[in-house]
Design an enzyme around this catalytic site. Structure first.
Site, PDB file in Angstrom:
ATOM      1  N   VAL A 250      27.645 -18.529  11.156  1.00 27.06           N
ATOM      2  CA  VAL A 250      28.990 -19.057  10.801  1.00 27.06           C
ATOM      3  C   VAL A 250      29.978 -18.201  10.309  1.00 27.06           C
ATOM      4  O   VAL A 250      31.322 -18.512  10.308  1.00 27.06           O
ATOM      5  CB  VAL A 250      29.195 -20.561  10.143  1.00 27.06           C
ATOM      6  CG1 VAL A 250      28.513 -21.380  11.050  1.00 27.06           C
ATOM      7  CG2 VAL A 250      28.303 -20.207   8.861  1.00 27.06           C
TER       8      VAL A 250
ATOM      9  N   SER B 265      23.130 -17.697   9.565  1.00 30.17           N
ATOM     10  CA  SER B 265      22.271 -18.195  10.281  1.00 30.17           C
ATOM     11  C   SER B 265      21.367 -16.844  10.917  1.00 30.17           C
ATOM     12  O   SER B 265      20.431 -17.000  11.356  1.00 30.17           O
ATOM     13  CB  SER B 265      22.606 -19.179  11.253  1.00 30.17           C
ATOM     14  OG  SER B 265      22.841 -20.437  10.882  1.00 30.17           O
TER      15      SER B 265
ATOM     16  N   LYS C 228      17.896 -16.501   9.784  1.00 32.10           N
ATOM     17  CA  LYS C 228      16.670 -17.321  10.129  1.00 32.10           C
ATOM     18  C   LYS C 228      15.745 -16.749  11.024  1.00 32.10           C
ATOM     19  O   LYS C 228      14.715 -16.743  10.465  1.00 32.10           O
ATOM     20  CB  LYS C 228      17.409 -18.728  10.891  1.00 32.10           C
ATOM     21  CG  LYS C 228      18.386 -19.592  10.164  1.00 32.10           C
ATOM     22  CD  LYS C 228      19.060 -20.522  11.091  1.00 32.10           C
ATOM     23  CE  LYS C 228      19.685 -21.449  10.215  1.00 32.10           C
ATOM     24  NZ  LYS C 228      20.678 -22.163  11.145  1.00 32.10           N
TER      25      LYS C 228
END
Ligand code: GLN
Length: 428
Positions: A258, A64, A67
């Site tokens: 993660v 992530s 992002k």
């Protein structure tokens, strides 16, 4: 001498204590990760990278943390207005994989949760996932300062278990805010999450955001306005449903992944990254979080505390064959780090070194301690260090009202003896 910043990072890692949490297991390949790996890196805006930990060179998937960068590219490609029509910028308070769309507009709440990130991926120019991913990897590589690649095993593994992200993509498409094929978009998004990085890469990428979108080689990768948008959204939404607590207690706009990565950006100051795979209930690295808390505490890196601009000059000249380091301006961590680097470049030996603080207006506590440590290390290298500190900067303390109290009694600690001026320091 060796600059103490790297030593500080080593000590920081040693002091972390017991780890907690679990490695992510919903992506089968991530469940196999060694949970004990640990590393931290810090990158300055002019390209210095400090790194520590046994996993300093380990590669892990960005997940992530991709992002904010893809969101940046989407804005650069489409313009902010068009992106805002597709993705909102409100913290959702939801978990990262929540099916979270605004009931009125159908827009994902923000680009840091999966729904918004999948929509952002689809807004990057390119006819299909492969074309978009190629541009995305090129862009990340420019930020990292080296060619990055995709961990194909993690990609295959995540795609084989991507039901929830598929559901999100179809959902977004059903409300009319996804213009691409949902399955192809999830494939591209999953490849973007599988880009392989080290903590040094992440710290350097963060430092570009910290520098207003400019790399240390002065490549303006992102327009300052786009950069600012990305950092604002990271600050409010980057840590999912613990974003508020994070901003208040750590105060460094950050993004977690993660695989255990955690990246923080302190505008105008530094980029920071940590790696430790065990995650807390929010999906954020447990020890990564502690590293950031400690750094904030030790180095005063809270965003809301960084109100003064970083400007200072450290100049080395020679007077009668003696090195004189003339330091000018207000000293905080960043300026003090610069000074240390100048000190570190001084070859070891018995020659005298003059440290001239006559033109320093003030130094915050961390800068003062860093300077004292630098002086101590120059002495350990054999130098006769002569300090010119007529204003008592090394012994001063701030009263909290911005007023300065000078001298030994204010500092309550070790204050080196001072020469009144450079000429007398050179004479010795
Ligand atoms: N690729 C992961 C997913 O979409 C990224 C999630 C994360 O790092 N929080 O589920």
């Amino acid at each position: 001498m060796q600059t103490p910043i790297a030593d500080y990072l080593e000590l920081l890692l040693e002091s972390l204590g017991e780890d907690g949490g679990e490695v992510a297991s919903y992506i089968p390949e991530l469940a196999n990760a060694d949970p004990d790996r640990l590393a931290v890196a810090m990158a300055t805006l002019d390209g210095e990278v400090y790194v520590a930990g046994e996993a300093a060179d380990a590669e892990f998937t960005i997940q992530s943390i991709s992002k904010p960068f893809t969101y940046a590219l989407a804005i650069a490609d489409q313009g902010l207005g068009a992106v805002l029509e597709h993705i909102d910028v409100e913290p959702s308070g939801d978990a990262f994989n929540e099916i979270s769309l605004d009931p009125d507009t159908g827009r994902p709440r923000n680009p840091m949760i999966n729904a918004g990130a999948i929509a952002a991926h689809a807004l990057v120019h390119g006819d299909d996932a492969d074309a978009r991913v190629e541009r995305i990897v090129d862009f990340y590589s420019r930020l990292a300062g080296r060619r990055l690649s995709i961990a194909e095993d993690v990609f295959e593994s995540e795609l084989s278990a991507a039901d929830r992200n598929m559901a999100l993509a179809y959902m977004i498409r059903s409300v009319g805010t996804l213009d691409c094929d949902p399955a192809d978009t999830v494939r591209g998004y999953t490849r973007q999450c599988s880009v392989s990085v080290t903590v040094s890469d992440l710290a350097r990428m963060a430092s570009v955001l910290a520098a207003g979108g400019r790399t240390p080689d002065r490549d303006q990768v992102l327009e300052p306005a786009v950069n600012r948008q990305v950092l604002s959204v990271m600050a409010t939404c980057g840590m999912y449903n613990s974003a508020g607590d994070w901003l208040a207690s750590v105060g460094i706009p950050a993004k977690s992944g993660v695989a255990g990565g955690l990246m923080g950006v302190l505008p105008g100051q530094v980029g920071i990254a940590a790696f430790s795979p065990r995650l807390d209930a929010h999906g954020n690295s447990t020890r990564g979080r502690r590293i950031f808390e400690r750094m904030n505490h030790d180095m005063g890196l809270h965003l809301m505390a960084s109100t003064e601009s970083a400007h200072s000059v450290s100049r080395r000249r020679e007077v009668d064959g003696i090195a004189v380091h003339e330091i000018v301006g207000d000293l905080h961590f960043v300026e003090a780090e610069r000074v240390l680097r100048e000190f570190a470049a001084e070859p070891a030996g018995e020659t005298p070194v003059v440290v001239d603080l006559d033109r320093v207006h003030r130094a915050n506590d961390i800068a003062r301690r860093i300077l004292l440590e630098g002086i101590r290390r120059l002495r350990l290298d054999g130098h006769d260090v002569r300090i010119v500190d007529p204003w008592g900067v090394l012994g001063s303390a701030e009263t909290g009202t911005g007023e300065l109290v000078r001298g030994e009694q204010a500092h309550g600690g070790y204050v080196p003896a001072s020469f009144p001026d450079v000429a007398s320091a050179v004479r010795g």
